[in-house]
Design an enzyme around this catalytic site. Sequence first.
Site, mmCIF file in Angstrom:
data_model
loop_
_atom_site.group_PDB
_atom_site.id
_atom_site.type_symbol
_atom_site.label_atom_id
_atom_site.label_comp_id
_atom_site.label_asym_id
_atom_site.label_seq_id
_atom_site.Cartn_x
_atom_site.Cartn_y
_atom_site.Cartn_z
ATOM 1 N N CYS A 266 56.702 -58.520 -37.656
ATOM 2 C CA CYS A 266 56.980 -57.762 -38.887
ATOM 3 C C CYS A 266 57.552 -56.362 -38.668
ATOM 4 C CB CYS A 266 55.715 -57.682 -39.726
ATOM 5 S SG CYS A 266 55.259 -59.288 -40.374
HETATM 6 P P1 NAD Z 1 56.531 -68.316 -39.580
HETATM 7 O O1 NAD Z 1 57.795 -68.347 -38.839
HETATM 8 O O2 NAD Z 1 55.224 -68.255 -38.864
HETATM 9 O O3 NAD Z 1 56.454 -69.572 -40.558
HETATM 10 C C1 NAD Z 1 57.502 -69.998 -41.368
HETATM 11 C C2 NAD Z 1 57.355 -71.484 -41.579
HETATM 12 O O4 NAD Z 1 58.332 -71.904 -42.536
HETATM 13 C C3 NAD Z 1 57.600 -72.317 -40.331
HETATM 14 O O5 NAD Z 1 56.504 -73.193 -40.118
HETATM 15 C C4 NAD Z 1 58.901 -73.107 -40.644
HETATM 16 O O6 NAD Z 1 58.923 -74.385 -40.062
HETATM 17 C C5 NAD Z 1 58.828 -73.191 -42.154
HETATM 18 N N1 NAD Z 1 60.115 -73.413 -42.836
HETATM 19 C C6 NAD Z 1 61.317 -72.865 -42.574
HETATM 20 N N2 NAD Z 1 62.240 -73.326 -43.455
HETATM 21 C C7 NAD Z 1 61.595 -74.162 -44.295
HETATM 22 C C8 NAD Z 1 61.992 -74.931 -45.416
HETATM 23 N N3 NAD Z 1 63.250 -74.924 -45.857
HETATM 24 N N4 NAD Z 1 61.071 -75.692 -46.027
HETATM 25 C C9 NAD Z 1 59.794 -75.721 -45.581
HETATM 26 N N5 NAD Z 1 59.343 -74.994 -44.532
HETATM 27 C C10 NAD Z 1 60.230 -74.222 -43.895
HETATM 28 O O7 NAD Z 1 56.654 -67.064 -40.583
HETATM 29 P P2 NAD Z 1 55.487 -66.090 -41.068
HETATM 30 O O8 NAD Z 1 55.075 -65.182 -39.970
HETATM 31 O O9 NAD Z 1 54.462 -66.884 -41.793
HETATM 32 O O10 NAD Z 1 56.299 -65.191 -42.110
HETATM 33 C C11 NAD Z 1 56.726 -65.680 -43.355
HETATM 34 C C12 NAD Z 1 57.207 -64.516 -44.189
HETATM 35 O O11 NAD Z 1 56.117 -63.626 -44.460
HETATM 36 C C13 NAD Z 1 58.269 -63.652 -43.512
HETATM 37 O O12 NAD Z 1 59.172 -63.174 -44.473
HETATM 38 C C14 NAD Z 1 57.479 -62.508 -42.939
HETATM 39 O O13 NAD Z 1 58.244 -61.337 -42.791
HETATM 40 C C15 NAD Z 1 56.409 -62.312 -43.994
HETATM 41 N N6 NAD Z 1 55.159 -61.729 -43.512
HETATM 42 C C16 NAD Z 1 54.665 -62.079 -42.302
HETATM 43 C C17 NAD Z 1 53.466 -61.535 -41.880
HETATM 44 C C18 NAD Z 1 52.894 -61.871 -40.523
HETATM 45 O O14 NAD Z 1 51.979 -61.182 -40.084
HETATM 46 N N7 NAD Z 1 53.379 -62.901 -39.855
HETATM 47 C C19 NAD Z 1 52.757 -60.631 -42.693
HETATM 48 C C20 NAD Z 1 53.275 -60.324 -43.936
HETATM 49 C C21 NAD Z 1 54.492 -60.878 -44.346
#
Ligand code: NAD
Length: 431
Positions: A266
């Site tokens: 992030c």
């Molecule tokens: P991640 O990469 O861990 O997970 C994303 C998931 O989405 C993956 O499992 C992927 O296979 C799936 N995916 C991708 N395209 C898809 C589709 N078309 N249909 C269905 N599934 C699909 O990401 P994350 O860390 O969970 O982050 C998600 C969002 O939240 C990002 O925008 C991130 O910036 C934000 N965020 C993350 C955190 C953190 O600590 N990781 C905290 C706050 C906000």
Amino acid sequence: MKVSIIGTGYVGLPAGAGLASKGHEVTCVDIDEEKVEKINRGECPIFEEDLPELLEQVVSEGRLEATTDTEEAVKNSDVTFLAVGTPMKEDGSINLDYIKEAAEDVGNALKGKDGYHVVVVKSTVVPTTTEEEIIPILEEESGKSAGEDFGVCMNPEFLREGTALKDFLDPDRIVIGELDERSGETLEKLYRDFEAPILRTEVKAAELIKYASNSLLATKISFINEIGNLCKELGIDVYEVADGVGMDHRIKRDFLNAGCGFGGSCFPKDVRALIKFMEEKEVEPSILESVIDVNTDQKTKPVEILEEKIGDLEGKKVAVLGLAFKPGTDDVRNSPAIDMIQELKDKGAKVKAYDPEAMENMEKIHPDVKYVGSYQEALRGVDAGIIATDWEEFKDIDKDVLDRMENELIVLGRRIWNKQGLNGFKGIAWD
Ligand code: NAD
């Protein structure tokens, strides 16, 4: 309520399990079939505190299921969260490919769905993305009108990896950026059993609240690292300084731990995406540029200190302890350890590495490093070591281990204890 969540990563899965634990019926969607199968068996695909137990429970009770079929999931729910990744492009700007694709699928599903539905953007997106990029896709694919036929909210997530479930269930605040009142009301109803204050804003303000929050936290880290570098020159303990500064209630002590910089999925990408976005809007991002510059230098500082102490690293054996970007997670995205290992390899060092959770993930980035099963094994026979993540178990590293090393030097990229000036240990921003 019936909820579908698109994307079952570090945000989507804790959110899904958390909402299921509050009595909602949750369908998690992911394109990764292996993940979907695992979840349906009640197995947790990521390393997160308390999540495996809750996931197993809600799956066995039939309150959460996973699928690869977005259309079915949307049709069988009232609210759909978009929680897919929004990674960083080469140039630092935000990559919207995944969220646009997911929005297409959701829009397509809305076409054949009766009744009111709210789409919630939970992924982190730069201001105006929801209104200028996501809503047009939803409208075009569904043939329906946002704010009339279906609702849209932007609901940023502030959870921290490692404590994702706890943070999701017990946040400091819930921000709801609403396209219209009905959308906001629906989402507020979904969160009615949460104790956090709810702030309802316009959509683009919610988007910016997320970036401003992460950027300010990253700024605190780079700030204290800069002060730490001065402290090291002057022989002052930067942690004492941080304590004194942090006692001011306007500042707070959090995020003032000097060390080898921030990483993770992030802070680096969000600060850089905001910089890019500001440049596009012709607003000078001078503070944020400096935050990144300080952090970039800080990440390889332990290697610099090593060189100062043991000389040329060509052919030297160095152990890197801790690969995850922080303790409590297996996530190595933008971890300072990545840069450190690269720098060590560039300088001809032979690297051994250990992490209690993140070795498999780091192996994909640095396959040519020797990964071993314990820190004791990593430190055996090396010239020096670096602690890059403050895992609890590293607090036990003591003289006994050092005695078996050749040059008796461990550089602490993280302050794992308060003992100062111990022979054989050098702090990154303290002695
Ligand atoms: P991640 O990469 O861990 O997970 C994303 C998931 O989405 C993956 O499992 C992927 O296979 C799936 N995916 C991708 N395209 C898809 C589709 N078309 N249909 C269905 N599934 C699909 O990401 P994350 O860390 O969970 O982050 C998600 C969002 O939240 C990002 O925008 C991130 O910036 C934000 N965020 C993350 C955190 C953190 O600590 N990781 C905290 C706050 C906000």
